[in-house]
Design a protein around this motif. Sequence first.
Motif, PDB file in Angstrom:
ATOM      1  N   LEU A  23      -3.663  -6.650  -0.346  1.00  0.00           N
ATOM      2  CA  LEU A  23      -3.131  -5.348   0.054  1.00  0.00           C
ATOM      3  C   LEU A  23      -2.435  -5.420   1.405  1.00  0.00           C
ATOM      4  O   LEU A  23      -1.416  -4.768   1.644  1.00  0.00           O
ATOM      5  CB  LEU A  23      -4.288  -4.342   0.106  1.00  0.00           C
ATOM      6  CG  LEU A  23      -3.964  -2.871   0.343  1.00  0.00           C
ATOM      7  CD1 LEU A  23      -3.203  -2.308  -0.842  1.00  0.00           C
ATOM      8  CD2 LEU A  23      -5.260  -2.086   0.557  1.00  0.00           C
ATOM      9  N   ALA A  24      -3.001  -6.221   2.308  1.00  0.00           N
ATOM     10  CA  ALA A  24      -2.453  -6.345   3.663  1.00  0.00           C
ATOM     11  C   ALA A  24      -2.937  -7.659   4.255  1.00  0.00           C
ATOM     12  O   ALA A  24      -3.905  -8.263   3.777  1.00  0.00           O
ATOM     13  CB  ALA A  24      -2.900  -5.167   4.539  1.00  0.00           C
ATOM     14  N   ALA A  25      -2.264  -8.102   5.305  1.00  0.00           N
ATOM     15  CA  ALA A  25      -2.650  -9.327   6.000  1.00  0.00           C
ATOM     16  C   ALA A  25      -2.656  -9.074   7.496  1.00  0.00           C
ATOM     17  O   ALA A  25      -1.865  -8.273   8.011  1.00  0.00           O
ATOM     18  CB  ALA A  25      -1.702 -10.471   5.658  1.00  0.00           C
ATOM     19  N   ALA A  46     -12.656  -4.809  11.269  1.00  0.00           N
ATOM     20  CA  ALA A  46     -13.570  -3.718  11.576  1.00  0.00           C
ATOM     21  C   ALA A  46     -12.912  -2.362  11.354  1.00  0.00           C
ATOM     22  O   ALA A  46     -13.591  -1.377  11.051  1.00  0.00           O
ATOM     23  CB  ALA A  46     -14.043  -3.831  13.028  1.00  0.00           C
ATOM     24  N   PHE A  47     -11.604  -2.306  11.469  1.00  0.00           N
ATOM     25  CA  PHE A  47     -10.866  -1.057  11.316  1.00  0.00           C
ATOM     26  C   PHE A  47     -10.132  -0.974   9.974  1.00  0.00           C
ATOM     27  O   PHE A  47      -9.955   0.111   9.424  1.00  0.00           O
ATOM     28  CB  PHE A  47      -9.853  -0.907  12.456  1.00  0.00           C
ATOM     29  CG  PHE A  47     -10.475  -1.024  13.810  1.00  0.00           C
ATOM     30  CD1 PHE A  47     -11.069   0.073  14.422  1.00  0.00           C
ATOM     31  CD2 PHE A  47     -10.501  -2.241  14.469  1.00  0.00           C
ATOM     32  CE1 PHE A  47     -11.660  -0.041  15.669  1.00  0.00           C
ATOM     33  CE2 PHE A  47     -11.089  -2.365  15.723  1.00  0.00           C
ATOM     34  CZ  PHE A  47     -11.670  -1.262  16.322  1.00  0.00           C
ATOM     35  N   LEU A  48      -9.714  -2.113   9.449  1.00  0.00           N
ATOM     36  CA  LEU A  48      -8.908  -2.115   8.230  1.00  0.00           C
ATOM     37  C   LEU A  48      -9.727  -1.904   6.961  1.00  0.00           C
ATOM     38  O   LEU A  48      -9.178  -1.445   5.951  1.00  0.00           O
ATOM     39  CB  LEU A  48      -8.140  -3.437   8.123  1.00  0.00           C
ATOM     40  CG  LEU A  48      -7.155  -3.743   9.265  1.00  0.00           C
ATOM     41  CD1 LEU A  48      -6.501  -5.096   9.048  1.00  0.00           C
ATOM     42  CD2 LEU A  48      -6.098  -2.653   9.374  1.00  0.00           C
ATOM     43  N   ALA A  57     -11.106  -2.079  -0.230  1.00  0.00           N
ATOM     44  CA  ALA A  57     -10.650  -3.449  -0.036  1.00  0.00           C
ATOM     45  C   ALA A  57     -11.782  -4.305   0.518  1.00  0.00           C
ATOM     46  O   ALA A  57     -12.709  -3.806   1.174  1.00  0.00           O
ATOM     47  CB  ALA A  57      -9.456  -3.485   0.910  1.00  0.00           C
ATOM     48  N   LEU A  58     -11.690  -5.602   0.281  1.00  0.00           N
ATOM     49  CA  LEU A  58     -12.660  -6.530   0.841  1.00  0.00           C
ATOM     50  C   LEU A  58     -11.922  -7.647   1.554  1.00  0.00           C
ATOM     51  O   LEU A  58     -10.714  -7.841   1.376  1.00  0.00           O
ATOM     52  CB  LEU A  58     -13.595  -7.093  -0.236  1.00  0.00           C
ATOM     53  CG  LEU A  58     -13.045  -8.018  -1.324  1.00  0.00           C
ATOM     54  CD1 LEU A  58     -12.935  -9.469  -0.853  1.00  0.00           C
ATOM     55  CD2 LEU A  58     -13.922  -7.958  -2.556  1.00  0.00           C
TER      56      LEU A  58
END
Length: 313
Positions: free
Chosen positions: A226-228, A236-238, A244-245
């Motif tokens: 989903l994101a990098a 901790a924020f994402l 998502a994991l």
Amino acid sequence: MSDIDIESTDLNLLKVFEAIYDEGGAGRAALRLGLTQSAVSAALARLRLVYADPLFVRTGRGLAPSRRARELRPIIGEALDKCRQSLSLARPGEAGFAGRSVTLGLSDDFEIALGREAIAALATAAPGLRLIFRQTHSRLAADMLMAREVDLVIASGGLTAPALQRVTVGQGGYACLVDPASLPQDRGGLSLADFTARPHVLVSSGGFIGVVDEVLHGLGLKRRVLAATTHFSALAFLLRGGDALATLPTHAARGLAQVTGLRLLPCPVAMPGYAIEMGWRADALRDEAVAAVRHCLLGLLQGYRWTAAPAGA
């Protein structure tokens, strides 16, 4: 231009060079050295005459080193280190390391896992010393040591230069982090189907492929990223408030889980282990401060439970 000999050169100028290089500006260098900014600027003008080079060029973010300055930094750093070592021999047994600093290169997963414990241990073992954390990773660590940008490193490999010494302090593994609110009430773990069905946040310098993708490819499977991000601490924020994991080194996952409320779970994919190493330049231990930090950190690293998960995970 006439020849310049060491007798006619103020060697304190080398400390000014080091401070400007490290701090990126005359103002911060002045604070570090306890001088006025005008004194630092005057010293820089003298340095430019000595080396017949601008050395530092003003940019929108301060002073950037020239090519000649980058060549000089390891040489001047080594010279100053040897001066500091000679002074420590003149004061054997003197308590504390007031005014000294040692720079430790590491990626933020190690800083998350070990930073607080390292600070506490060194406050007792080397009172007065400042520990500086500087970001690096296995592909840069050896070069940063050789360039004297760091004194010691903790890395997962890459420390193979002949002039470096290293010791393996542990074996690392992987775990998953997820917001516990996204887990079914009757299931505490992740199945392989759960793992591949959930969106993933990748931690990678490149942003596209990670070790998880390589392992899944070998199994004929894929995941959806989903994101990098380039920093483990961003997880901790994402991850909060979503499904998502992230898969990351167990030591970092454990540290983040303890302070963020994210859930640490075993990775359902058999991931490869990796060696965790501490490295240093062969000549660095002549410096009493570096030797003290190395000794303290080795004790901390060798006693650390690298792959152990917290109770109830």
